[in-house]
Design a protein around this motif. Structure first.
Motif, mmCIF file in Angstrom:
data_model
loop_
_atom_site.group_PDB
_atom_site.id
_atom_site.type_symbol
_atom_site.label_atom_id
_atom_site.label_comp_id
_atom_site.label_asym_id
_atom_site.label_seq_id
_atom_site.Cartn_x
_atom_site.Cartn_y
_atom_site.Cartn_z
ATOM 1 N N LYS A 43 4.896 -15.825 7.928
ATOM 2 C CA LYS A 43 4.445 -15.864 6.540
ATOM 3 C C LYS A 43 4.758 -14.521 5.880
ATOM 4 C CE LYS A 43 0.869 -17.548 3.525
ATOM 5 N NZ LYS A 43 -0.356 -18.345 3.438
ATOM 6 N N PHE A 44 5.515 -14.573 4.800
ATOM 7 C CA PHE A 44 5.881 -13.384 4.035
ATOM 8 C C PHE A 44 5.128 -13.410 2.721
ATOM 9 C CE2 PHE A 44 8.754 -11.471 0.794
ATOM 10 C CZ PHE A 44 8.690 -10.159 1.253
ATOM 11 N N THR A 45 4.495 -12.296 2.369
ATOM 12 C CA THR A 45 3.724 -12.240 1.132
ATOM 13 C C THR A 45 4.096 -11.006 0.323
ATOM 14 O OG1 THR A 45 1.853 -10.998 2.044
ATOM 15 C CG2 THR A 45 1.782 -13.387 2.274
ATOM 16 N N LEU A 46 4.049 -11.171 -0.990
ATOM 17 C CA LEU A 46 4.174 -10.068 -1.933
ATOM 18 C C LEU A 46 2.923 -10.077 -2.800
ATOM 19 C CD1 LEU A 46 7.874 -10.578 -3.112
ATOM 20 C CD2 LEU A 46 7.050 -8.806 -1.548
ATOM 21 N N LYS A 47 2.404 -8.889 -3.094
ATOM 22 C CA LYS A 47 1.207 -8.814 -3.936
ATOM 23 C C LYS A 47 1.324 -7.612 -4.850
ATOM 24 C CE LYS A 47 -3.852 -8.994 -3.682
ATOM 25 N NZ LYS A 47 -5.019 -9.022 -2.778
ATOM 26 N N ASN A 48 1.319 -7.883 -6.143
ATOM 27 C CA ASN A 48 1.295 -6.825 -7.143
ATOM 28 C C ASN A 48 -0.126 -6.757 -7.678
ATOM 29 O OD1 ASN A 48 1.621 -5.762 -10.096
ATOM 30 N ND2 ASN A 48 3.523 -5.207 -9.041
ATOM 31 N N ALA A 49 -0.756 -5.587 -7.526
ATOM 32 C CA ALA A 49 -2.179 -5.464 -7.852
ATOM 33 C C ALA A 49 -2.410 -4.342 -8.852
ATOM 34 C CB ALA A 49 -2.987 -5.210 -6.588
ATOM 35 N N TYR A 50 -2.965 -4.707 -10.004
ATOM 36 C CA TYR A 50 -3.404 -3.718 -10.997
ATOM 37 C C TYR A 50 -4.916 -3.786 -11.068
ATOM 38 C CZ TYR A 50 -4.546 -1.554 -15.437
ATOM 39 O OH TYR A 50 -5.114 -0.755 -16.399
ATOM 40 N N ILE A 51 -5.571 -2.649 -10.802
ATOM 41 C CA ILE A 51 -7.035 -2.588 -10.800
ATOM 42 C C ILE A 51 -7.462 -1.356 -11.571
ATOM 43 C CG2 ILE A 51 -9.095 -2.356 -9.355
ATOM 44 C CD1 ILE A 51 -7.532 -3.813 -7.142
ATOM 45 N N ASN A 52 -8.367 -1.539 -12.526
ATOM 46 C CA ASN A 52 -8.837 -0.411 -13.335
ATOM 47 C C ASN A 52 -10.332 -0.550 -13.587
ATOM 48 O OD1 ASN A 52 -8.230 1.993 -15.161
ATOM 49 N ND2 ASN A 52 -9.317 0.598 -16.555
ATOM 50 N N ARG A 53 -11.087 0.481 -13.203
ATOM 51 C CA ARG A 53 -12.537 0.512 -13.436
ATOM 52 C C ARG A 53 -12.837 1.600 -14.451
ATOM 53 N NH1 ARG A 53 -16.921 0.343 -8.622
ATOM 54 N NH2 ARG A 53 -15.893 -1.702 -8.459
ATOM 55 N N ASP A 54 -13.433 1.198 -15.572
ATOM 56 C CA ASP A 54 -13.702 2.097 -16.697
ATOM 57 C C ASP A 54 -15.211 2.322 -16.788
ATOM 58 O OD1 ASP A 54 -13.773 3.513 -19.016
ATOM 59 O OD2 ASP A 54 -13.144 1.866 -20.326
ATOM 60 N N PHE A 55 -15.652 3.525 -16.470
ATOM 61 C CA PHE A 55 -17.084 3.855 -16.528
ATOM 62 C C PHE A 55 -17.469 4.237 -17.948
ATOM 63 C CE2 PHE A 55 -16.143 4.533 -12.045
ATOM 64 C CZ PHE A 55 -17.253 3.983 -11.428
ATOM 65 N N ASP A 62 -12.473 7.442 -14.464
ATOM 66 C CA ASP A 62 -12.116 6.047 -14.258
ATOM 67 C C ASP A 62 -11.309 5.928 -12.972
ATOM 68 O OD1 ASP A 62 -13.349 5.532 -16.641
ATOM 69 O OD2 ASP A 62 -11.499 5.400 -17.801
ATOM 70 N N ALA A 63 -11.486 4.817 -12.273
ATOM 71 C CA ALA A 63 -10.837 4.622 -10.978
ATOM 72 C C ALA A 63 -9.909 3.423 -11.035
ATOM 73 C CB ALA A 63 -11.878 4.416 -9.884
ATOM 74 N N GLY A 64 -8.849 3.485 -10.238
ATOM 75 C CA GLY A 64 -7.948 2.357 -10.168
ATOM 76 C C GLY A 64 -6.533 2.774 -9.853
ATOM 77 N N SER A 65 -5.663 1.772 -9.734
ATOM 78 C CA SER A 65 -4.257 2.033 -9.436
ATOM 79 C C SER A 65 -3.462 0.753 -9.663
ATOM 80 C CB SER A 65 -4.086 2.514 -7.992
ATOM 81 O OG SER A 65 -4.587 1.545 -7.087
ATOM 82 N N TRP A 66 -2.150 0.923 -9.657
ATOM 83 C CA TRP A 66 -1.209 -0.197 -9.719
ATOM 84 C C TRP A 66 -0.339 -0.072 -8.481
ATOM 85 C CZ3 TRP A 66 3.779 -0.229 -13.087
ATOM 86 C CH2 TRP A 66 4.406 -1.486 -12.992
ATOM 87 N N SER A 67 -0.268 -1.125 -7.680
ATOM 88 C CA SER A 67 0.452 -1.041 -6.413
ATOM 89 C C SER A 67 1.172 -2.347 -6.112
ATOM 90 C CB SER A 67 -0.505 -0.695 -5.268
ATOM 91 O OG SER A 67 -1.524 -1.678 -5.145
ATOM 92 N N GLN A 68 2.144 -2.254 -5.228
ATOM 93 C CA GLN A 68 2.919 -3.413 -4.791
ATOM 94 C C GLN A 68 2.953 -3.429 -3.267
ATOM 95 O OE1 GLN A 68 4.727 -6.025 -6.512
ATOM 96 N NE2 GLN A 68 4.701 -6.764 -4.395
ATOM 97 N N SER A 69 2.694 -4.601 -2.694
ATOM 98 C CA SER A 69 2.737 -4.718 -1.237
ATOM 99 C C SER A 69 3.748 -5.765 -0.809
ATOM 100 C CB SER A 69 1.361 -5.084 -0.672
ATOM 101 O OG SER A 69 1.020 -6.420 -1.012
ATOM 102 N N ALA A 70 4.229 -5.618 0.412
ATOM 103 C CA ALA A 70 5.057 -6.609 1.086
ATOM 104 C C ALA A 70 4.555 -6.706 2.513
ATOM 105 C CB ALA A 70 6.536 -6.217 1.050
ATOM 106 N N SER A 71 4.197 -7.896 2.956
ATOM 107 C CA SER A 71 3.590 -8.065 4.270
ATOM 108 C C SER A 71 4.222 -9.239 4.997
ATOM 109 C CB SER A 71 2.075 -8.300 4.149
ATOM 110 O OG SER A 71 1.452 -7.226 3.467
ATOM 111 N N LEU A 72 4.237 -9.144 6.308
ATOM 112 C CA LEU A 72 4.792 -10.200 7.149
ATOM 113 C C LEU A 72 3.806 -10.475 8.280
ATOM 114 C CD1 LEU A 72 7.262 -12.040 7.680
ATOM 115 C CD2 LEU A 72 8.142 -10.231 9.187
#
Length: 423
Positions: A43-55, A62-72
């Motif tokens: 199983k091959f997966t790609l995940k683009n995740a944008y997360i932002n926490r605004d206090f 403020d906490a968060g990031s934008w990231s890209q993963s590739a997993s097998l």
């Protein structure tokens, strides 16, 4: 009875159900009675995740990031060996995983619980890598695993809510005693949290004191009393930290026009040793009504005892809770109520569904001793593309608004683009 859990990586469904509370995604491939596939699976997966926490408090970054993963992920079928006992062969198999993520956003120099964070340099990692492997030995309806474990149990669940997945290291033995009765025993020595590389000892922090454990020893019993009623008992000993008991009942009542699901959950935790003063109970009830495309949910959870309910360090969610949300709702003496409404737009836009959830907690105190209360509102929207050439591609948006009388309010946005391909 629900089969003993195998690894699940259906991000879209699992992330949604993570917010519902204590519900697991279904197995996505043909499997035997112990959750093993009938054929080798990659199983091959790609995940683009944008997360932002605004206090709302301007003094908090403020906490968060934008990231890209590739997993097998590789899951083997069980293969016969020449060794036999009572004319039944011993079987063998191996599993393996590689997960990699890279940060696409600038370094905010703040821990966001998604990417590894260096407390000395105050910097987010530019990328990180997680990997593991598992040896499987089977006989009849019994399976032994040694190495990386993917567990769906109290204390040790998989966290789908951020970027890379939590996994564990140790040994476990599963056995289907009868068609109705399953047993699992294990020892989990280390954990690889969602935002760290490698495997690490379990830890727990209270009142500024952090202690470590050499491992978690557990037993999990599941029994199907009737076709509509199942039960589960779990005991886990986190050495030198705490012991946990869990009892759960799950009943489904299906009629022509609706389905009513009832869950009762009881947790009891007590310190193991004299380091921490822990003795606490968590009692929860959840009623979920499904009528055609509509889902209605009503839940109650109460914490009683000497302390807050203990959760190990490393952002390990207790997804078995009735009210597990972004903020947990497990403070000392807290009572929380949650309301759910979901709708499946399959009759209008196939692949689209949405859910709103509101949780209100009270009856607990702030650090200054005053009465406190908190609330969380969640909006979750999922869309899985239906076109054959886009099969495996899905989108998810989550909006979280958290407010507390004495504390720090925040709003959070999460947006995921997921792709999954099995071969």
């Amino acid at each position: 009875m629900r089969l003993l859990p195998c690894f699940k990586s259906h991000y879209l469904a699992a992330s949604t159900l993570f917010f519902i509370g204590g519900i697991s995604s279904s197995v996505l491939f043909a499997a035997d009675s112990l959750g093993q596939p009938n054929d080798d699976e990659w199983k091959f997966t790609l995940k683009n995740a944008y997360i932002n926490r605004d206090f709302e408090n301007p003094a908090i970054k403020d906490a968060g990031s934008w990231s890209q993963s590739a997993s097998l992920f590789y899951t083997s079928k069980m293969r016969d060996t020449p060794l036999e006992i009572a004319d039944k062969p011993l079987t063998i198999g191996v599993d393996a995983s590689v997960q990699y993520a890279v940060r696409l956003s600038n370094d905010r120099h703040v821990a966001d619980t998604v990417l590894p964070f260096d407390t000395q340099t105050k910097s987010q990692a530019s990328d990180y890598l997680k990997h593991g492997a598992t040896l499987k030995l089977g006989y009849d309806k019994t399976l032994l695993k040694v190495g990386e474990l993917w567990l769906d149990l109290p204390v040790t669940s998989i966290d789908y809510s951020r970027q890379l997945l939590t996994s564990y290291w140790g040994e476990n033995l599963k056995s289907q005693i009868t068609d109705r009765f399953n047993v699992e025993v294990g020892r989990v020595e280390k954990v690889s949290p969602r935002n760290q590389e490698g495997f690490h000892k379990f830890a727990f922090t209270a009142n500024g004191v952090t202690k470590y454990s050499d491992g978690l020893n557990y037993i999990d019993l599941r029994y199907q009393f009737t076709p509509t009623l199942k039960g589960e008992y779990y005991f886990g000993n986190m050495e030198n930290l705490f012991n946990k008991h869990y009892v759960g009942l799950d009943h489904s009542w299906k009629q022509q026009n609706f389905t009513l699901n009832s869950k009762f959950k009881y947790f009891y935790a007590k310190n193991d040793g004299n380091t921490f003063n822990i003795e606490v109970q968590n009692i929860g009830l959840l009623e979920t009504l499904k009528v055609k495309n509509h889902t209605f949910g009503l839940g109650y959870q109460e914490i009683t005892g000497k302390s807050a309910y203990p959760i190990p360090d490393g952002f390990l969610p207790e997804t078995y809770f009735i009210n597990w949300n972004t903020t947990g709702f497990f403070k000392k003496d807290e009572r929380s109520y949650h309301f759910i409404y979901g709708y499946d737009f399959k009759d209008y836009v196939p692949g689209l569904n949405a859910m709103v959830k509101y949780v209100y907690g009270n009856h607990f105190k702030a650090t200054n001793g005053s009465k406190n209360m908190e609330s969380e509102s969640d909006i979750i929207v999922n869309y899985a593309f239906q076109q054959p050439y886009l099969k495996g591609l899905s989108l998810q948006y989550i909006r979280i608004d958290y407010g507390i009388k004495t504390g720090n309010d925040f709003g959070e946005d999460r947006f995921f683009i997921n792709y999954s391909k099995k071969f």
